[in-house]
Write a protein that holds these residues in place. Structure first.
Motif, mmCIF file in Angstrom:
data_model
loop_
_atom_site.group_PDB
_atom_site.id
_atom_site.type_symbol
_atom_site.label_atom_id
_atom_site.label_comp_id
_atom_site.label_asym_id
_atom_site.label_seq_id
_atom_site.Cartn_x
_atom_site.Cartn_y
_atom_site.Cartn_z
ATOM 1 N N LEU A 36 0.835 -1.121 -0.127
ATOM 2 C CA LEU A 36 0.078 -0.070 -0.010
ATOM 3 C C LEU A 36 0.760 1.139 -0.213
ATOM 4 O O LEU A 36 1.748 1.353 0.961
ATOM 5 N N GLN A 37 0.776 2.178 -1.155
ATOM 6 C CA GLN A 37 1.385 3.358 -0.948
ATOM 7 C C GLN A 37 1.044 4.185 0.045
ATOM 8 O O GLN A 37 -0.197 4.517 0.263
ATOM 9 N N PRO A 38 1.931 5.049 0.622
ATOM 10 C CA PRO A 38 1.502 5.875 1.718
ATOM 11 C C PRO A 38 1.031 7.137 0.983
ATOM 12 O O PRO A 38 1.170 7.397 -0.147
ATOM 13 N N ALA A 39 0.430 8.032 1.878
ATOM 14 C CA ALA A 39 -0.332 9.112 1.268
ATOM 15 C C ALA A 39 0.583 10.060 0.740
ATOM 16 O O ALA A 39 0.325 10.985 -0.339
ATOM 17 N N GLU A 40 2.000 9.990 1.213
ATOM 18 C CA GLU A 40 2.927 10.971 0.732
ATOM 19 C C GLU A 40 3.210 10.661 -0.975
ATOM 20 O O GLU A 40 3.914 11.611 -1.764
ATOM 21 N N SER A 41 2.979 9.529 -1.094
ATOM 22 C CA SER A 41 3.296 9.005 -2.376
ATOM 23 C C SER A 41 1.912 8.964 -3.351
ATOM 24 O O SER A 41 1.941 8.981 -4.640
ATOM 25 N N TRP A 42 0.947 8.584 -2.757
ATOM 26 C CA TRP A 42 -0.240 8.678 -3.527
ATOM 27 C C TRP A 42 -1.483 9.315 -2.799
ATOM 28 O O TRP A 42 -2.107 9.130 -1.803
ATOM 29 N N ASP A 43 -1.874 10.230 -3.695
ATOM 30 C CA ASP A 43 -3.112 11.157 -3.293
ATOM 31 C C ASP A 43 -4.212 10.401 -3.896
ATOM 32 O O ASP A 43 -4.427 10.328 -5.133
ATOM 33 N N VAL A 44 -5.109 9.529 -3.295
ATOM 34 C CA VAL A 44 -6.108 8.582 -3.969
ATOM 35 C C VAL A 44 -7.140 9.694 -4.653
ATOM 36 O O VAL A 44 -7.934 9.184 -5.503
ATOM 37 N N TYR A 45 -7.182 10.939 -4.292
ATOM 38 C CA TYR A 45 -8.243 11.689 -4.907
ATOM 39 C C TYR A 45 -7.591 12.319 -6.146
ATOM 40 O O TYR A 45 -8.546 12.880 -6.864
ATOM 41 N N GLN A 46 -6.385 12.388 -6.121
ATOM 42 C CA GLN A 46 -5.895 13.112 -7.478
ATOM 43 C C GLN A 46 -5.142 12.282 -8.518
ATOM 44 O O GLN A 46 -5.138 12.832 -9.474
ATOM 45 N N ASP A 47 -4.521 11.497 -7.786
ATOM 46 C CA ASP A 47 -3.641 10.846 -8.741
ATOM 47 C C ASP A 47 -4.493 9.321 -9.451
ATOM 48 O O ASP A 47 -5.046 8.784 -8.830
ATOM 49 N N GLU A 48 -3.926 9.552 -10.760
ATOM 50 C CA GLU A 48 -4.431 8.143 -11.512
ATOM 51 C C GLU A 48 -4.153 6.989 -10.878
ATOM 52 O O GLU A 48 -3.121 6.681 -10.544
ATOM 53 N N TYR A 49 -5.245 6.005 -10.755
ATOM 54 C CA TYR A 49 -4.840 4.450 -10.310
ATOM 55 C C TYR A 49 -4.421 3.804 -11.537
ATOM 56 O O TYR A 49 -4.934 3.653 -12.319
ATOM 57 N N THR A 50 -3.184 3.209 -11.231
ATOM 58 C CA THR A 50 -2.755 2.368 -12.060
ATOM 59 C C THR A 50 -2.402 0.916 -11.989
ATOM 60 O O THR A 50 -2.000 -0.043 -12.671
ATOM 61 N N GLY A 51 -2.942 0.583 -10.685
ATOM 62 C CA GLY A 51 -2.843 -0.928 -10.430
ATOM 63 C C GLY A 51 -1.540 -1.056 -9.426
ATOM 64 O O GLY A 51 -1.464 -2.294 -8.877
ATOM 65 N N ASP A 52 -0.808 -0.238 -9.273
ATOM 66 C CA ASP A 52 0.402 -0.409 -8.609
ATOM 67 C C ASP A 52 0.208 0.038 -7.122
ATOM 68 O O ASP A 52 1.261 -0.004 -6.370
ATOM 69 N N GLN A 53 -0.589 1.045 -6.783
ATOM 70 C CA GLN A 53 -0.511 1.779 -5.531
ATOM 71 C C GLN A 53 -1.053 0.781 -4.408
ATOM 72 O O GLN A 53 -0.965 0.880 -3.264
ATOM 73 N N VAL A 54 -2.170 -0.148 -4.853
ATOM 74 C CA VAL A 54 -2.796 -0.978 -3.971
ATOM 75 C C VAL A 54 -3.301 -2.265 -4.760
ATOM 76 O O VAL A 54 -3.437 -2.140 -5.715
ATOM 77 N N THR A 55 -3.528 -3.267 -4.306
ATOM 78 C CA THR A 55 -3.909 -4.399 -5.051
ATOM 79 C C THR A 55 -5.270 -3.983 -5.550
ATOM 80 O O THR A 55 -6.006 -3.609 -5.307
ATOM 81 N N ASP A 56 -5.288 -4.510 -6.990
ATOM 82 C CA ASP A 56 -6.390 -4.313 -7.901
ATOM 83 C C ASP A 56 -7.613 -5.246 -7.504
ATOM 84 O O ASP A 56 -8.661 -4.682 -7.829
#
Length: 215
Positions: A36-56
């Protein structure tokens, strides 16, 4: 073309079966290869989901799918028909998991969710379930209690990476711990024991939460 595989092609966690049976409280364990990518690396509201930030597999339950349209074509599984909850509930859940992970006691979050309806799995809209999500993750508190010898084996040596729960050791007998594969006979006694110790400690650390679920 024919694909021969087990039921994991469609769902490994098997949430759908529990929703079909109207189970009121559910605990889902995601022991994924993807940290799971931390908030500093992944803004779930702004960043495109690519399948790498957390399990699909988790994302699919909320109708959130990788931006690459060919994602499912390159794999032996397809979670694209597994949406049960509104995508509006996705961001709050991820924020809760990220916050819990940052505290260091395990990436665990409980949400009360209502189904949106899924004809494929014959699950109607309006089913409300209390769901506790337990996402496999490094634990800063657990790591702080390890001996120096074990810390050297399980925690990244670089201080910046050590403070990033999505970073794992990149060499040695516990490479990628705790996200190494556990299938196919690739786990020896040492790997199994240290993973069991981490997950067992996490459950014990959050004992009050689990007591409330099963009380």
């Amino acid at each position: 073309e024919t694909l021969f595989a087990d039921g994991g092609c469609f769902e490994n966690v098997l949430l759908s079966s529990m929703l079909q049976r109207r189970v009121e409280r559910v605990v889902l364990f995601f022991n994924s290869h993807a940290p799971l990518q931390p908030a500093e690396s992944w803004d779930v509201y702004q960043d495109e989901y690519t399948g790498d930030q957390v399990t699909d597999e988790l994302a699919a339950y909320f109708g959130v799918y990788p931006s690459d349209s060919s994602f499912w074509e390159t794999r032996g599984y397809d979670y694209s028909q597994n949406q049960h909850w509104s995508s509006d509930d996705w961001g709050p859940l991820i924020n809760d998991l990220q916050a819990a992970q940052a505290r260091g006691d395990g990436a665990i979050a409980t949400r009360t969710l209502t189904t949106v309806g899924n004809d494929v799995w014959n699950i109607p809209a309006g089913i409300t379930t209390e769901v506790t999500f337990v996402y496999l993750s490094r634990s800063f508190t657990w790591e702080s209690q390890l001996s120096a010898e074990m810390q050297a084996l399980l925690v990244p040596a670089d201080p910046a990476e050590a403070n990033d729960p999505s970073k794992t050791v990149d060499s040695g007998p516990f490479k990628t711990f705790p996200h190494y594969a556990t299938a196919g006979g690739g786990v020896n006694n040492e790997k199994a024991n240290v993973l069991a110790d981490l997950t067992g400690w996490t459950i014990k650390k959050n004992a009050d939460l689990f007591r409330s679920i099963f009380s």
